[in-house]
Scaffold this motif. Structure first.
Motif, PDB file in Angstrom:
ATOM      1  N   LYS A 122       0.829  -1.212   0.000  1.00  0.00           N
ATOM      2  CA  LYS A 122       0.000   0.000   0.000  1.00  0.00           C
ATOM      3  C   LYS A 122       0.861   1.259   0.000  1.00  0.00           C
ATOM      4  O   LYS A 122       2.054   1.210   0.288  1.00  0.00           O
ATOM      5  N   ASP A 123       0.204   2.359  -0.317  1.00  0.00           N
ATOM      6  CA  ASP A 123       0.851   3.671  -0.345  1.00  0.00           C
ATOM      7  C   ASP A 123       2.098   3.649  -1.236  1.00  0.00           C
ATOM      8  O   ASP A 123       3.172   4.108  -0.852  1.00  0.00           O
ATOM      9  N   SER A 124       1.920   3.107  -2.438  1.00  0.00           N
ATOM     10  CA  SER A 124       3.047   2.914  -3.359  1.00  0.00           C
ATOM     11  C   SER A 124       2.752   3.570  -4.707  1.00  0.00           C
ATOM     12  O   SER A 124       1.594   3.803  -5.059  1.00  0.00           O
ATOM     13  N   HIS A 125       3.819   3.845  -5.442  1.00  0.00           N
ATOM     14  CA  HIS A 125       3.696   4.446  -6.782  1.00  0.00           C
ATOM     15  C   HIS A 125       4.252   3.455  -7.803  1.00  0.00           C
ATOM     16  O   HIS A 125       5.424   3.071  -7.697  1.00  0.00           O
ATOM     17  N   HIS A 126       3.421   3.029  -8.754  1.00  0.00           N
ATOM     18  CA  HIS A 126       3.918   2.150  -9.830  1.00  0.00           C
ATOM     19  C   HIS A 126       3.745   2.895 -11.139  1.00  0.00           C
ATOM     20  O   HIS A 126       2.632   3.212 -11.538  1.00  0.00           O
ATOM     21  N   PHE A 127       4.862   3.165 -11.808  1.00  0.00           N
ATOM     22  CA  PHE A 127       4.821   3.978 -13.024  1.00  0.00           C
ATOM     23  C   PHE A 127       5.461   3.201 -14.176  1.00  0.00           C
ATOM     24  O   PHE A 127       5.806   3.789 -15.202  1.00  0.00           O
ATOM     25  N   GLY A 128       5.636   1.891 -13.972  1.00  0.00           N
ATOM     26  CA  GLY A 128       6.367   1.113 -14.973  1.00  0.00           C
ATOM     27  C   GLY A 128       5.585  -0.078 -15.472  1.00  0.00           C
ATOM     28  O   GLY A 128       4.392  -0.244 -15.179  1.00  0.00           O
ATOM     29  N   ALA A 129       6.265  -0.928 -16.249  1.00  0.00           N
ATOM     30  CA  ALA A 129       5.688  -2.185 -16.718  1.00  0.00           C
ATOM     31  C   ALA A 129       5.676  -3.180 -15.562  1.00  0.00           C
ATOM     32  O   ALA A 129       6.554  -3.161 -14.694  1.00  0.00           O
ATOM     33  N   LEU A 130       4.687  -4.085 -15.579  1.00  0.00           N
ATOM     34  CA  LEU A 130       4.585  -5.080 -14.498  1.00  0.00           C
ATOM     35  C   LEU A 130       5.312  -6.383 -14.795  1.00  0.00           C
ATOM     36  O   LEU A 130       5.603  -7.150 -13.888  1.00  0.00           O
ATOM     37  N   TRP A 131       5.562  -6.661 -16.086  1.00  0.00           N
ATOM     38  CA  TRP A 131       6.161  -7.972 -16.366  1.00  0.00           C
ATOM     39  C   TRP A 131       7.513  -8.175 -15.674  1.00  0.00           C
ATOM     40  O   TRP A 131       7.818  -9.301 -15.273  1.00  0.00           O
ATOM     41  N   PRO A 132       8.335  -7.106 -15.464  1.00  0.00           N
ATOM     42  CA  PRO A 132       9.580  -7.372 -14.726  1.00  0.00           C
ATOM     43  C   PRO A 132       9.316  -7.825 -13.280  1.00  0.00           C
ATOM     44  O   PRO A 132      10.162  -8.476 -12.668  1.00  0.00           O
ATOM     45  N   ASP A 133       8.144  -7.479 -12.727  1.00  0.00           N
ATOM     46  CA  ASP A 133       7.810  -7.915 -11.361  1.00  0.00           C
ATOM     47  C   ASP A 133       7.448  -9.403 -11.332  1.00  0.00           C
ATOM     48  O   ASP A 133       7.814 -10.114 -10.394  1.00  0.00           O
ATOM     49  N   VAL A 134       6.696  -9.858 -12.344  1.00  0.00           N
ATOM     50  CA  VAL A 134       6.163 -11.237 -12.251  1.00  0.00           C
ATOM     51  C   VAL A 134       7.025 -12.298 -12.941  1.00  0.00           C
ATOM     52  O   VAL A 134       7.023 -13.464 -12.524  1.00  0.00           O
ATOM     53  N   THR A 135       7.762 -11.929 -13.990  1.00  0.00           N
ATOM     54  CA  THR A 135       8.499 -12.938 -14.778  1.00  0.00           C
ATOM     55  C   THR A 135       9.456 -13.785 -13.920  1.00  0.00           C
ATOM     56  O   THR A 135       9.508 -15.014 -14.086  1.00  0.00           O
ATOM     57  N   PRO A 136      10.234 -13.164 -13.009  1.00  0.00           N
ATOM     58  CA  PRO A 136      11.179 -13.990 -12.233  1.00  0.00           C
ATOM     59  C   PRO A 136      10.516 -15.116 -11.428  1.00  0.00           C
ATOM     60  O   PRO A 136      11.131 -16.150 -11.180  1.00  0.00           O
ATOM     61  N   PHE A 137       9.245 -14.949 -11.034  1.00  0.00           N
ATOM     62  CA  PHE A 137       8.570 -16.040 -10.313  1.00  0.00           C
ATOM     63  C   PHE A 137       8.491 -17.272 -11.207  1.00  0.00           C
ATOM     64  O   PHE A 137       8.780 -18.385 -10.772  1.00  0.00           O
ATOM     65  N   ALA A 269       3.304  16.302 -10.590  1.00  0.00           N
ATOM     66  CA  ALA A 269       3.209  14.901 -10.166  1.00  0.00           C
ATOM     67  C   ALA A 269       2.461  14.071 -11.201  1.00  0.00           C
ATOM     68  O   ALA A 269       1.444  14.512 -11.735  1.00  0.00           O
ATOM     69  N   GLN A 270       2.957  12.889 -11.487  1.00  0.00           N
ATOM     70  CA  GLN A 270       2.304  12.011 -12.468  1.00  0.00           C
ATOM     71  C   GLN A 270       2.175  10.566 -11.994  1.00  0.00           C
ATOM     72  O   GLN A 270       1.468   9.781 -12.604  1.00  0.00           O
ATOM     73  N   THR A 271       2.919  10.187 -10.952  1.00  0.00           N
ATOM     74  CA  THR A 271       2.884   8.777 -10.541  1.00  0.00           C
ATOM     75  C   THR A 271       1.721   8.541  -9.577  1.00  0.00           C
ATOM     76  O   THR A 271       1.635   9.205  -8.544  1.00  0.00           O
ATOM     77  N   PRO A 272       0.806   7.622  -9.911  1.00  0.00           N
ATOM     78  CA  PRO A 272      -0.340   7.412  -9.012  1.00  0.00           C
ATOM     79  C   PRO A 272       0.090   6.829  -7.664  1.00  0.00           C
ATOM     80  O   PRO A 272       0.919   5.919  -7.613  1.00  0.00           O
ATOM     81  N   ARG A 273      -0.489   7.358  -6.590  1.00  0.00           N
ATOM     82  CA  ARG A 273      -0.171   6.872  -5.227  1.00  0.00           C
ATOM     83  C   ARG A 273      -1.277   5.910  -4.834  1.00  0.00           C
ATOM     84  O   ARG A 273      -2.298   6.324  -4.269  1.00  0.00           O
ATOM     85  N   THR A 274      -1.092   4.636  -5.126  1.00  0.00           N
ATOM     86  CA  THR A 274      -2.151   3.655  -4.864  1.00  0.00           C
ATOM     87  C   THR A 274      -1.551   2.396  -4.223  1.00  0.00           C
ATOM     88  O   THR A 274      -1.000   2.482  -3.138  1.00  0.00           O
TER      89      THR A 274
END
Ligand code: NDP
Ligand code: PYC
Length: 340
Positions: A122-137, A269-274
Motif C-alpha cells: 500500500k501507499d506505493s507508486h507504480h509507473f512502470g511495466a509489471l512484467w519485470p515484477d512477475v516474470t522472475p517467479f 506529479a504524475q505517478t499514481p499513489r495507490t
C-alpha cells in the motif's frame, strides 16, 4: 560513467548502459541507490522490449514527480506478516518496485511453505511495466499474478465519468522447455502512456479508445487527455476486470482507489499513489501430472492449432540480444537530467 562521457548521438546503446544512465537520473533526483537501480532496470528493460509507453518516455514524468515532492524516492518500506500466507507492505509513499523487492525473498519462502501466498503493498507508486515484477517467479518455477490500480482516467462501461485507472494485470507461469507464459497489459482500451505518445506525435487513435470531455467518442488523443477519458477494453467484460482490480488492490491493501488520487497540491506529479497486490502459487502442490509438464503440453497443442507465438515468448527470445536505438534528442535529454 562511460555512457555519460561518450558524446554519442542518435545511436545504439546497450540495455545495461541505458540502465546505468537512468539510475544516475533517479539518484540525482532524490532516489536512494536501491530505488534508483530498480526503477532504472525496469525502465531500460521496457525500452529494450519495445514497450515504449513505459520506457524512457516515462523519465520526464518520473523526474517532474520526484521534483514535485509527491513521492519519496528514499522511502523505507515496512513489512509485516499478519498470517503465514499474507504479507503486508507499507511502501510509505515510495515506489512499489523497491518495496516489493525488499519483501520478495520472504514472500517466495511463504509461497513455498504454504503452497500459496498473498502480498499487499500500500501507499506505493507504480509507473512502470509489471512484467519485470512477475516474470522472475515463473523462472523460479512459481505462478504469479499481480494487479495495480492507478488514477481515474477510464469510464466504467455504462457510466458517465472516469472512475477506474488503466489498472494493469500481469500473470506469469512456468512452461516446460519453453519461455514462461507472461502477459501484462492495461485493462483499458490502451495504456495512458500510449495515448500521450500519440498526442506528442500528432497521431490519431483507432476508433473505440476513448471519449472527449463531453463523453463523445473521439480518435483525437489530445481530447482524451484534456478532460476526456479512456474506456475499459472489451466493453462490460473488461470493465468488470478493471472493477475487480480497483476493489482487490484498494480493498486488500487498505490503500487508495484510483479516484481518490489527488496530486493537485504537487504540480508536475504524475505517478499514481495507490497500491499493488501479488498472488504467488507453488505448482509443486498441484498433485497429479506436474503443472510445468502440463503447461509444456498445452503450449505444444496451441502450436499444433496454428498459434505461432504466445505472450512472453517474443521478449524471452529477444532477451539480452539487442542494443537499443535512442534518438539524438532523447539521448541529450537523458544526459541533461543525469547531470543537472
Ligand atoms: P499491450 O496491449 O501492448 O499488450 C501487451 C501484452 O500482450 C504482452 O503480454 C504481450 O506479450 C502480449 N501480446 C501483444 N501482442 C501479442 C501477440 N500478437 N501475441 C501474443 N501476445 C501478445 O499492453 P498495454 O499497452 O496495455 O500495456 C503496456 C505496458 O504498460 C504493460 O507492461 C503494463 O504493465 C504497463 N502499464 C502500467 C501501468 C501502471 O500503472 N504501472 C498502467 C498501464 C499499463 P509480449 O510482451 O510477449 O509481446
Ligand atoms: O500508461 O496507463 C498508463 C499508466 C498509468 C500509470 C502508469 N502507467
Amino acid at each position: 560513467e562511460q555512457a555519460l562521457d561518450t558524446q554519442r548521438t542518435g545511436q545504439r546503446i546497450t540495455e545495461c548502459d541505458l540502465a546505468f544512465l537512468l539510475a544516475r537520473i533517479f539518484r540525482r533526483n532524490g532516489c536512494s541507490e536501491r530505488t534508483a537501480t530498480v526503477l532504472a532496470a525496469n525502465c531500460a528493460s521496457a525500452e529494450a522490449a519495445g514497450s515504449l509507453s513505459h520506457g524512457i518516455f516515462r523519465i520526464d514524468g518520473y523526474v517532474s514527480t520526484l521534483r514535485s515532492g509527491w513521492v519519496d524516492g528514499a522511502a523505507e518500506p515496512q513489512i509485516e506478516a499478519p498470517a503465514p500466507g499474507y504479507l503486508r507492505v507499507d511502501a510509505r509513499n515510495g515506489f512499489a518496485q523497491p518495496a516489493f523487492l525488499q519483501a520478495r525473498e520472504d514472500f517466495v519462502a511463504r509461497i513455498r511453505a504454504n503452497g500459496i501466498a498473498f502480498m499487499a503493498i500500500k501507499d506505493s507508486h507504480h509507473f512502470g511495466a509489471l512484467w519485470p515484477d512477475v516474470t522472475p517467479f515463473a523462472e523460479e518455477g512459481l505462478i504469479a499474478l499481480s494487479l495495480v490500480n492507478s488514477f481515474a482516467c477510464s469510464i466504467p462501461a455504462g457510466a458517465e465519468k472516469p472512475l477506474f485507472g488503466t489498472n494493469p494485470i500481469a500473470f506469469a507461469a512456468p512452461i516446460e522447455g519453453s519461455a514462461p507464459l507472461v502477459f501484462d497489459f492495461a485493462t483499458t482500451s490502451m495504456a495512458n502512456g500510449d495515448v500521450q505518445i500519440a498526442a506528442r506525435a500528432g497521431r490519431m487513435l483507432p476508433p473505440g479508445m476513448g471519449v472527449d470531455s463531453n463523453g463523445t467518442p473521439t480518435c483525437n488523443p489530445k481530447e482524451i487527455l484534456d478532460g476526456g477519458s479512456l474506456v475499459p477494453f472489451g466493453g462490460h467484460k473488461g470493465s468488470a476486470i478493471s472493477m475487480m482490480i480497483e476493489l482487490m488492490v484498494a480493498g486488500l491493501t487498505g490503500g487508495q482507489f484510483s479516484f481518490e488520487v489527488d496530486w493537485s497540491a504537487h504540480p508536475g506529479a504524475q505517478t499514481p499513489r495507490t497500491g499493488q497486490i501479488f498472488i504467488g502459487i507453488d505448482p509443486e502442490f498441484s498433485g497429479g501430472a506436474g503443472f510445468v509438464e502440463k503447461a509444456g503440453e498445452f503450449i505444444s497443442r496451441l502450436s499444433d492449432a496454428g498459434l505461432t507465438t504466445y505472450p512472453g515468448y517474443r521478449r524471452w527470445k529477444g532477451r539480452g540480444t539487442q542494443d537499443i536505438g535512442i534518438s539524438t534528442e532523447d539521448y541529450r535529454r537523458l544526459n541533461e537530467y543525469a547531470q543537472g
